[in-house]
Design a protein around this motif. Structure first.
Motif, PDB file in Angstrom:
ATOM      1  N   PHE A 430      54.753  42.474  51.174  1.00  0.00           N
ATOM      2  CA  PHE A 430      53.372  42.790  51.514  1.00  0.00           C
ATOM      3  C   PHE A 430      53.375  43.688  52.745  1.00  0.00           C
ATOM      4  N   LEU A 431      52.917  44.923  52.546  1.00  0.00           N
ATOM      5  CA  LEU A 431      52.899  45.938  53.601  1.00  0.00           C
ATOM      6  C   LEU A 431      51.529  46.623  53.633  1.00  0.00           C
ATOM      7  N   PRO A 432      50.458  45.886  53.808  1.00  0.00           N
ATOM      8  CA  PRO A 432      49.146  46.534  53.783  1.00  0.00           C
ATOM      9  C   PRO A 432      48.967  47.485  54.955  1.00  0.00           C
ATOM     10  N   PRO A 433      48.179  48.537  54.764  1.00  0.00           N
ATOM     11  CA  PRO A 433      47.816  49.350  55.927  1.00  0.00           C
ATOM     12  C   PRO A 433      47.095  48.483  56.938  1.00  0.00           C
ATOM     13  N   LEU A 434      47.304  48.757  58.200  1.00  0.00           N
ATOM     14  CA  LEU A 434      46.648  47.958  59.233  1.00  0.00           C
ATOM     15  C   LEU A 434      45.154  48.235  59.285  1.00  0.00           C
ATOM     16  N   SER A 435      44.708  49.203  58.515  1.00  0.00           N
ATOM     17  CA  SER A 435      43.284  49.529  58.394  1.00  0.00           C
ATOM     18  C   SER A 435      42.591  48.733  57.295  1.00  0.00           C
ATOM     19  N   ILE A 436      43.296  47.881  56.578  1.00  0.00           N
ATOM     20  CA  ILE A 436      42.689  47.163  55.463  1.00  0.00           C
ATOM     21  C   ILE A 436      41.685  46.133  55.985  1.00  0.00           C
ATOM     22  N   PRO A 437      40.485  46.069  55.403  1.00  0.00           N
ATOM     23  CA  PRO A 437      39.548  45.008  55.798  1.00  0.00           C
ATOM     24  C   PRO A 437      39.981  43.669  55.206  1.00  0.00           C
ATOM     25  N   ASP A 438      39.606  42.593  55.863  1.00  0.00           N
ATOM     26  CA  ASP A 438      40.054  41.270  55.442  1.00  0.00           C
ATOM     27  C   ASP A 438      39.642  40.928  54.019  1.00  0.00           C
ATOM     28  N   HIS A 439      38.432  41.330  53.613  1.00  0.00           N
ATOM     29  CA  HIS A 439      37.984  40.928  52.280  1.00  0.00           C
ATOM     30  C   HIS A 439      38.869  41.534  51.193  1.00  0.00           C
ATOM     31  N   LEU A 440      39.374  42.744  51.408  1.00  0.00           N
ATOM     32  CA  LEU A 440      40.276  43.345  50.422  1.00  0.00           C
ATOM     33  C   LEU A 440      41.630  42.655  50.416  1.00  0.00           C
ATOM     34  N   LEU A 441      42.133  42.321  51.601  1.00  0.00           N
ATOM     35  CA  LEU A 441      43.409  41.611  51.684  1.00  0.00           C
ATOM     36  C   LEU A 441      43.322  40.281  50.952  1.00  0.00           C
ATOM     37  N   LEU A 442      42.249  39.550  51.186  1.00  0.00           N
ATOM     38  CA  LEU A 442      42.068  38.255  50.529  1.00  0.00           C
ATOM     39  C   LEU A 442      41.916  38.419  49.020  1.00  0.00           C
ATOM     40  N   GLU A 443      41.177  39.443  48.595  1.00  0.00           N
ATOM     41  CA  GLU A 443      41.013  39.679  47.160  1.00  0.00           C
ATOM     42  C   GLU A 443      42.345  40.024  46.507  1.00  0.00           C
ATOM     43  N   GLY A 444      43.136  40.855  47.165  1.00  0.00           N
ATOM     44  CA  GLY A 444      44.452  41.182  46.633  1.00  0.00           C
ATOM     45  C   GLY A 444      45.333  39.962  46.512  1.00  0.00           C
ATOM     46  N   LEU A 445      45.293  39.093  47.507  1.00  0.00           N
ATOM     47  CA  LEU A 445      46.077  37.861  47.449  1.00  0.00           C
ATOM     48  C   LEU A 445      45.609  36.950  46.320  1.00  0.00           C
ATOM     49  N   GLN A 446      44.306  36.950  46.062  1.00  0.00           N
ATOM     50  CA  GLN A 446      43.799  36.136  44.949  1.00  0.00           C
ATOM     51  C   GLN A 446      44.306  36.667  43.607  1.00  0.00           C
ATOM     52  N   VAL A 447      44.371  37.983  43.471  1.00  0.00           N
ATOM     53  CA  VAL A 447      44.926  38.570  42.247  1.00  0.00           C
ATOM     54  C   VAL A 447      46.366  38.111  42.041  1.00  0.00           C
ATOM     55  N   ILE A 448      47.128  38.079  43.115  1.00  0.00           N
ATOM     56  CA  ILE A 448      48.530  37.656  43.010  1.00  0.00           C
ATOM     57  C   ILE A 448      48.617  36.169  42.698  1.00  0.00           C
ATOM     58  N   ALA A 449      47.753  35.374  43.316  1.00  0.00           N
ATOM     59  CA  ALA A 449      47.723  33.948  42.985  1.00  0.00           C
ATOM     60  C   ALA A 449      47.413  33.731  41.520  1.00  0.00           C
ATOM     61  N   ASP A 450      46.454  34.491  41.006  1.00  0.00           N
ATOM     62  CA  ASP A 450      46.104  34.380  39.579  1.00  0.00           C
ATOM     63  C   ASP A 450      47.266  34.796  38.702  1.00  0.00           C
ATOM     64  N   ALA A 451      47.975  35.844  39.097  1.00  0.00           N
ATOM     65  CA  ALA A 451      49.128  36.302  38.312  1.00  0.00           C
ATOM     66  C   ALA A 451      50.219  35.247  38.271  1.00  0.00           C
ATOM     67  N   LEU A 452      50.474  34.601  39.407  1.00  0.00           N
ATOM     68  CA  LEU A 452      51.460  33.522  39.433  1.00  0.00           C
ATOM     69  C   LEU A 452      51.034  32.370  38.540  1.00  0.00           C
ATOM     70  N   ALA A 453      49.748  32.040  38.603  1.00  0.00           N
ATOM     71  CA  ALA A 453      49.240  30.940  37.763  1.00  0.00           C
ATOM     72  C   ALA A 453      49.368  31.278  36.284  1.00  0.00           C
ATOM     73  N   GLU A 454      49.089  32.531  35.931  1.00  0.00           N
ATOM     74  CA  GLU A 454      49.198  32.930  34.512  1.00  0.00           C
ATOM     75  C   GLU A 454      50.631  32.883  34.024  1.00  0.00           C
ATOM     76  N   THR A 455      51.584  33.309  34.863  1.00  0.00           N
ATOM     77  CA  THR A 455      52.987  33.257  34.452  1.00  0.00           C
ATOM     78  C   THR A 455      53.452  31.808  34.302  1.00  0.00           C
ATOM     79  N   LEU A 456      52.918  30.919  35.132  1.00  0.00           N
ATOM     80  CA  LEU A 456      53.271  29.499  35.020  1.00  0.00           C
ATOM     81  C   LEU A 456      52.710  28.912  33.742  1.00  0.00           C
ATOM     82  N   ALA A 457      51.483  29.309  33.395  1.00  0.00           N
ATOM     83  CA  ALA A 457      50.869  28.819  32.160  1.00  0.00           C
ATOM     84  C   ALA A 457      51.626  29.278  30.933  1.00  0.00           C
ATOM     85  N   VAL A 458      52.086  30.541  30.970  1.00  0.00           N
ATOM     86  CA  VAL A 458      52.855  31.075  29.829  1.00  0.00           C
ATOM     87  C   VAL A 458      54.185  30.357  29.696  1.00  0.00           C
ATOM     88  N   ALA A 459      54.821  30.074  30.848  1.00  0.00           N
ATOM     89  CA  ALA A 459      56.109  29.370  30.827  1.00  0.00           C
ATOM     90  C   ALA A 459      55.957  27.972  30.269  1.00  0.00           C
TER      91      ALA A 459
END
Length: 459
Positions: A430-459
């Motif tokens: 994770f190397l976000p620009p230091l200009s990233i607003p918090d809401h985008l950082l949190l949204e991006g992390l949620q996308v990754i959390a969802d991706a991890l959950a989906e891969t676990l469900a498939v497994a």
């Protein structure tokens, strides 16, 4: 509860054109225009140039990248830690435009200009240590590393250089030799420059949590037995390894190596190309452990996206080469120098060291919460806005590169730019620009959390 249900810390994004700071998908990723450009790329560009995410960019700023199809993606890569101040940061744009109107090139070694000197003065001031320093400017990180080795060899009169397991130092012949990972960086490109040796790195997760001093003495013992201090010009090390997997050496590892170098008149070179310029919550990662290197290599975040690199170090070492021994046609180009001065001003004026600390707190909190419920995340590590997760098969503890690839691909499909790394291909960084607003950082992390959950469900 998802990440987005939790309170959002306040932030003030800096830099970039006035783009809506939102993730917006209007086509699939990549979209039809990007796919058409990929076909043109295949016909015009060497196949050796790989693409992580084949979306073709038309604008970027703050925490987003906009592609030719109108998709707005969350940027968690910063062009590999380059756009720390944000893409097209206002001070950088203004400075480069003003310089462009004056002149674009003379070659500093032919007809010099003051901005090169100003950048050198700034680097001498900012880099660790209060000793007298000198700097020299180049174009790329690999060039900085090559020249640091040249300078160290010239000063010491010795030839051998030691790099470390999992290291990445570049793609030129010498720097490929310093780099540890074969595929894709070295495979088929040898033979490499001679008198390059490798020592074991402190990798707490994979060396049983070996104490930093003990790990350093293990490396020193190997160096003394296989090379000999009297033959060694320099050791070069990333204070936090980048491509190797964001490996943070155990406390005391760097300091013990440095003390041995001092005792044996070996040059200690810190490769801060990925870690430098506020990225880790200090201006330079060496500062976390009070390390003062003899030479420090910088690039990436130095100039807001323009090509520039530098070697900065002790005046006696840097003044050793003969006049004409260092330089290059484009090194310290006036446009890049103008960008660097504006970029450094932005880091300092907008308190981006502190911003990196705040971003790191968010990353550690949210990724730590994921790791607590997902045994495939064996470690969250890093400093500041340079954080990674390492993924394994929980049944065996073995690196899981396939899972890592699936998570990254799922994030890309949902409009989040995400990068992998690691010797074993199982680290997400994770190397976000230091200009990233918090809401985008949190949204991006949620996308990754969802991706991890989906891969676990498939497994």
């Amino acid at each position: 509860m998802t990440f987005l249900d939790t309170p959002r810390p306040t932030s003030t994004p800096v830099g970039g054109p006035q783009l809506a700071q939102e993730r917006k998908l209007v086509t699939s990723i990549p979209g039809p225009k990007s796919r058409a450009l990929s076909q043109r790329k295949a016909q015009a560009v060497s196949a050796g140039v790989g693409i992580t995410l084949p979306v073709y960019v038309v604008a970027a700023g703050g925490g987003v990248v906009v592609d030719v199809d109108g998709n707005s993606l969350i940027d968690l890569g910063s062009g590999i830690a380059v756009t720390g101040v944000g893409n097209s940061a206002p001070r950088v744009v203004a400075a480069v435009a003003a310089q462009l109107a004056q002149f674009t090139h003379t070659c500093f070694t032919v007809a010099p200009y003051d901005s090169y000197i100003e950048v050198a003065e700034a680097l001498n001031r900012l880099t660790p240590g209060d000793h007298e320093k000198r700097s020299v400017l180049f174009n790329s990180g690999a060039e900085a590393v090559e020249n640091a080795v040249k300078i160290a060899r010239h000063f010491t009169g010795r030839q051998a250089v030691v790099a470390f397991d999992h290291a990445y130092h570049g793609r030129t012949n010498l720097t490929m030799g310093l780099t540890a990972k074969n595929q894709p960086y070295k495979n088929g490109f040898g033979p490499f420059a001679p008198e390059v040796y490798r020592a074991p790195m402190s990798y707490p997760l994979r060396d049983g949590g070996l104490d930093g001093v003990v790990a350093a003495n293990r490396a020193i013992s190997q160096i003394e037995k296989q090379i000999g201090a009297s033959n060694l010009a320099a050791i070069i090390i990333e204070p936090i390894q980048g491509e190797g997997g964001f490996i943070v050496p155990a406390q005391g590892f760097l300091a013990t190596l440095l003390a041995w170098c001092r005792a044996n008149e070996v040059i200690f070179i810190a490769d801060e190309i990925q870690t430098g310029f506020a990225r880790t919550g200090h201006m330079f990662a060496c500062e976390h452990e009070g390390i003062v290197p003899d030479l420090i290599c910088t690039a990436k975040g130095i100039a807001g996206g323009l090509p520039l690199s530098a070697v900065t170090g002790r005046a006696d070492i840097m003044d050793s080469p003969q006049a004409g021994g260092l330089g290059g046609t484009y090194g310290g180009n006036p446009l890049a120098c103008a960008a660097a001065l504006a970029t450094i001003d932005t880091y300092e004026s907008d308190h981006l060291v502190e911003r990196a600390v705040a971003i790191g707190a968010i990353l550690n909190e949210r990724l730590g919460a994921l790791a607590a419920t997902d045994s495939r995340i064996i470690e969250v590590r890093g400093r500041g806005a340079m954080i990674a997760i390492e993924l394994v098969d929980p049944a065996t503890g073995e690196p899981d590169a396939a899972l890592t690839g699936r998570v990254i691909a799922a994030a890309h499909a949902q409009g989040v730019i995400l990068l992998g790394c690691g010797t074993y291909g199982n680290v997400i960084r994770f190397l976000p620009p230091l200009s990233i607003p918090d809401h985008l950082l949190l949204e991006g992390l949620q996308v990754i959390a969802d991706a991890l959950a989906e891969t676990l469900a498939v497994a």
